[in-house]
Design a protein around this motif. Structure first.
Motif, PDB file in Angstrom:
ATOM      1  N   LEU A  27      19.736  57.598  24.393  1.00 26.72           N
ATOM      2  CA  LEU A  27      18.518  57.235  25.093  1.00 26.72           C
ATOM      3  C   LEU A  27      17.289  57.655  24.295  1.00 26.72           C
ATOM      4  O   LEU A  27      16.311  56.898  24.182  1.00 26.72           O
ATOM      5  CB  LEU A  27      18.481  57.870  26.478  1.00 26.72           C
ATOM      6  N   THR A  28      17.333  58.862  23.724  1.00 20.47           N
ATOM      7  CA  THR A  28      16.200  59.348  22.939  1.00 20.47           C
ATOM      8  C   THR A  28      15.951  58.443  21.735  1.00 20.47           C
ATOM      9  O   THR A  28      14.805  58.100  21.421  1.00 20.47           O
ATOM     10  CB  THR A  28      16.439  60.784  22.480  1.00 20.47           C
ATOM     11  N   ALA A  29      17.021  58.042  21.062  1.00 16.74           N
ATOM     12  CA  ALA A  29      16.878  57.107  19.950  1.00 16.74           C
ATOM     13  C   ALA A  29      16.276  55.790  20.432  1.00 16.74           C
ATOM     14  O   ALA A  29      15.438  55.184  19.754  1.00 16.74           O
ATOM     15  CB  ALA A  29      18.230  56.862  19.286  1.00 16.74           C
ATOM     16  N   GLY A  30      16.681  55.351  21.628  1.00 12.89           N
ATOM     17  CA  GLY A  30      16.117  54.138  22.200  1.00 12.89           C
ATOM     18  C   GLY A  30      14.644  54.297  22.536  1.00 12.89           C
ATOM     19  O   GLY A  30      13.839  53.379  22.330  1.00 12.89           O
ATOM     20  N   LEU A  31      14.262  55.458  23.047  1.00  7.09           N
ATOM     21  CA  LEU A  31      12.853  55.720  23.345  1.00  7.09           C
ATOM     22  C   LEU A  31      12.009  55.670  22.079  1.00  7.09           C
ATOM     23  O   LEU A  31      10.887  55.155  22.079  1.00  7.09           O
ATOM     24  CB  LEU A  31      12.710  57.082  24.025  1.00  7.09           C
ATOM     25  N   LEU A  32      12.551  56.198  20.996  1.00  2.00           N
ATOM     26  CA  LEU A  32      11.840  56.161  19.723  1.00  2.00           C
ATOM     27  C   LEU A  32      11.695  54.725  19.218  1.00  2.00           C
ATOM     28  O   LEU A  32      10.638  54.333  18.710  1.00  2.00           O
ATOM     29  CB  LEU A  32      12.586  57.011  18.688  1.00  2.00           C
ATOM     30  N   ALA A  33      12.758  53.945  19.370  1.00  4.36           N
ATOM     31  CA  ALA A  33      12.742  52.571  18.853  1.00  4.36           C
ATOM     32  C   ALA A  33      11.843  51.657  19.678  1.00  4.36           C
ATOM     33  O   ALA A  33      11.332  50.659  19.157  1.00  4.36           O
ATOM     34  CB  ALA A  33      14.163  52.018  18.827  1.00  4.36           C
ATOM     35  N   THR A  34      11.652  51.970  20.956  1.00  6.47           N
ATOM     36  CA  THR A  34      10.884  51.089  21.839  1.00  6.47           C
ATOM     37  C   THR A  34       9.539  51.682  22.243  1.00  6.47           C
ATOM     38  O   THR A  34       8.876  51.138  23.130  1.00  6.47           O
ATOM     39  CB  THR A  34      11.690  50.773  23.114  1.00  6.47           C
ATOM     40  N   ALA A  35       9.125  52.769  21.612  1.00  4.23           N
ATOM     41  CA  ALA A  35       7.874  53.431  21.994  1.00  4.23           C
ATOM     42  C   ALA A  35       6.690  52.476  21.870  1.00  4.23           C
ATOM     43  O   ALA A  35       6.498  51.848  20.826  1.00  4.23           O
ATOM     44  CB  ALA A  35       7.651  54.665  21.130  1.00  4.23           C
ATOM     45  N   SER A  40       4.514  58.628  21.412  1.00  2.00           N
ATOM     46  CA  SER A  40       5.491  59.345  20.586  1.00  2.00           C
ATOM     47  C   SER A  40       6.470  60.074  21.479  1.00  2.00           C
ATOM     48  O   SER A  40       6.260  60.208  22.690  1.00  2.00           O
ATOM     49  CB  SER A  40       4.790  60.343  19.656  1.00  2.00           C
ATOM     50  N   VAL A  41       7.562  60.542  20.873  1.00  2.00           N
ATOM     51  CA  VAL A  41       8.618  61.234  21.606  1.00  2.00           C
ATOM     52  C   VAL A  41       8.788  62.631  21.046  1.00  2.00           C
ATOM     53  O   VAL A  41       8.969  62.799  19.836  1.00  2.00           O
ATOM     54  CB  VAL A  41       9.953  60.470  21.511  1.00  2.00           C
ATOM     55  N   ASP A  42       8.707  63.628  21.910  1.00  2.00           N
ATOM     56  CA  ASP A  42       8.936  65.018  21.543  1.00  2.00           C
ATOM     57  C   ASP A  42      10.229  65.496  22.185  1.00  2.00           C
ATOM     58  O   ASP A  42      10.791  64.823  23.058  1.00  2.00           O
ATOM     59  CB  ASP A  42       7.782  65.908  22.020  1.00  2.00           C
ATOM     60  N   PRO A  54      16.256  61.215  14.027  1.00  2.00           N
ATOM     61  CA  PRO A  54      15.096  60.827  13.222  1.00  2.00           C
ATOM     62  C   PRO A  54      13.976  60.232  14.080  1.00  2.00           C
ATOM     63  O   PRO A  54      14.232  59.425  14.978  1.00  2.00           O
ATOM     64  CB  PRO A  54      15.671  59.762  12.265  1.00  2.00           C
ATOM     65  N   GLY A  55      12.759  60.667  13.816  1.00  2.00           N
ATOM     66  CA  GLY A  55      11.605  60.111  14.505  1.00  2.00           C
ATOM     67  C   GLY A  55      10.991  61.012  15.550  1.00  2.00           C
ATOM     68  O   GLY A  55       9.881  60.740  16.024  1.00  2.00           O
ATOM     69  N   ILE A  56      11.682  62.075  15.935  1.00  2.00           N
ATOM     70  CA  ILE A  56      11.107  63.019  16.898  1.00  2.00           C
ATOM     71  C   ILE A  56       9.821  63.591  16.311  1.00  2.00           C
ATOM     72  O   ILE A  56       9.799  64.074  15.178  1.00  2.00           O
ATOM     73  CB  ILE A  56      12.098  64.155  17.219  1.00  2.00           C
TER      74      ILE A  56
END
Length: 357
Positions: A27-35, A40-42, A54-56
């Motif tokens: 889900l976190t990876a999905g949040l990063l991809a669809t932000a 941003s995602v912390d 990656p991307g946090i």
């Protein structure tokens, strides 16, 4: 103004529930991809943890380990967490008093199953007490409670006064869930027969699956069996007409082993009617495995037309068809239904949820 969504990744160091831990990462990876633009995602993690997603953007590492955090948050003590928009992919969340209107603080939590209420005997007393206590805290302090099916959205109101704060966001198969190149070797290492069906459910429900396997004249492989339960389940299989030598009881397997087992299975039989996200049924559909499931609100929501959702006394007939004349059609239906679920879609709904709040 930039928007930061802070995700609680509590199982970074200590995995308590492997399915939920994997779901949180996907889900976190999905949040990063669809932000959305400007968002941003912390991550919020326990002491000693490290995030390898990656991307946090930034990481808030708390001063306590996961077990200590669980105990602290259960009684409403959440030092060092901070405010802002917080999403918890489980009930592990800093559920304390906050001001959504003036400070723009938000907390949403996720409930994947209602076992602590519907089948407490299947869990430790400590875990039952923690789950129930955290849902009570969510009723007081959560801005939204996410459940994966509409059936669960209807049921959860029986256990907590949540009003209109319940949201439905479905899960999905693990990202990249596919049979490994050494699938045959993995199945051989697990001592599996050439032809079998996979069963999943509580011990009290597996009798229907064993009886169906006997009717279809096929071996049965039970996944996720609790440690020490093999003799009891073997006796249950024998009582249902399936000889002990044809009942293969296996515990928790890693993702690659499960993919190898499900890919080669003639069918998957889900016998539990509990209000819980059907992790294995979702994986089986992703492998285009024919599905037979006991009728329940969750199975009607998730499996729908992707498999045979039938009454308990109809499971045997449905399985005979799924591994026989109806196999090709069943595989197509399962694979098509699996395409309706993705972590990217779930992530988009989480972004919309916090935007609505």
């Amino acid at each position: 103004m930039s928007v930061r969504l802070r995700v609680v990744l509590d199982q970074i160091t200590t995995v308590v529930d492997a399915d939920q831990a994997r779901a949180a990462r996907d889900l976190t990876a999905g949040l990063l991809a669809t932000a959305p633009s400007g968002c941003s995602v912390d991550a919020i993690i326990p002491a000693g943890g490290d995030v390898d997603i990656p991307g946090i953007d930034s990481v808030r590492r708390l001063g306590l380990g996961r077990r200590e955090i669980a105990a602290s948050w259960q009684v409403g003590i959440a030092p060092g967490v901070g405010g802002g928009l917080i999403h918890a992919p489980s009930l592990m969340a800093p559920l304390v008093r906050h001001d959504r209107v003036h400070d723009h603080d938000q907390v949403s939590v996720t409930v994947w199953d209602l076992r602590a209420w519907e089948a407490p005997q299947s869990m430790s007393k400590t875990n039952v007490a923690w789950q129930r206590g955290m849902l009570r805290r969510a009723a007081r302090h959560a801005d939204a409670v996410v459940v994966p099916t509409h059936a669960m959205a209807e049921r959860i109101g029986e256990y907590a006064k949540l009003g209109d704060r319940v949201r439905v966001v479905a899960g999905a198969p693990p990202e990249g869930f596919a049979p490994p190149t050494d699938s045959g070797r993995r199945r051989a290492a697990l001592s599996l027969p050439e032809r079998y069906v996979v069963l999943a459910g509580t011990p009290a429900d597996l009798e229907h699956g064993f009886r169906a396997a006997a009717a279809a004249d096929i071996d049965a492989v039970v996944l996720d069996a609790a440690e020490g339960s093999e003799p009891v389940l073997a006796d249950l299989a024998a009582a249902a007409g399936l000889p002990e030598r044809r009942a293969h009881i296996r515990g928790a397997l890693d993702t690659s082993d499960r993919a190898a087992v499900l890919m080669a299975s003639s069918a998957f039989v889900a016998t539990s009617a509990l209000a819980a996200w059907p992790w294995r049924a979702m994986e089986a559909m992703a492998m285009r495995t024919p599905i037979v499931a006991v009728d329940s609100g969750v199975h009607r929501d998730v499996i729908a037309e992707g498999g045979a959702v039938v009454e308990p006394d109809e499971i045997s007939d449905a399985l005979v068809d799924a591994v026989g004349a109806g196999e090709k059609r069943a595989r197509v239906l399962a694979g098509d239904r699996a395409k309706a679920f993705s972590w990217a879609s779930a992530a988009e709904r989480i972004w919309l949820l916090h935007a609505d709040l």
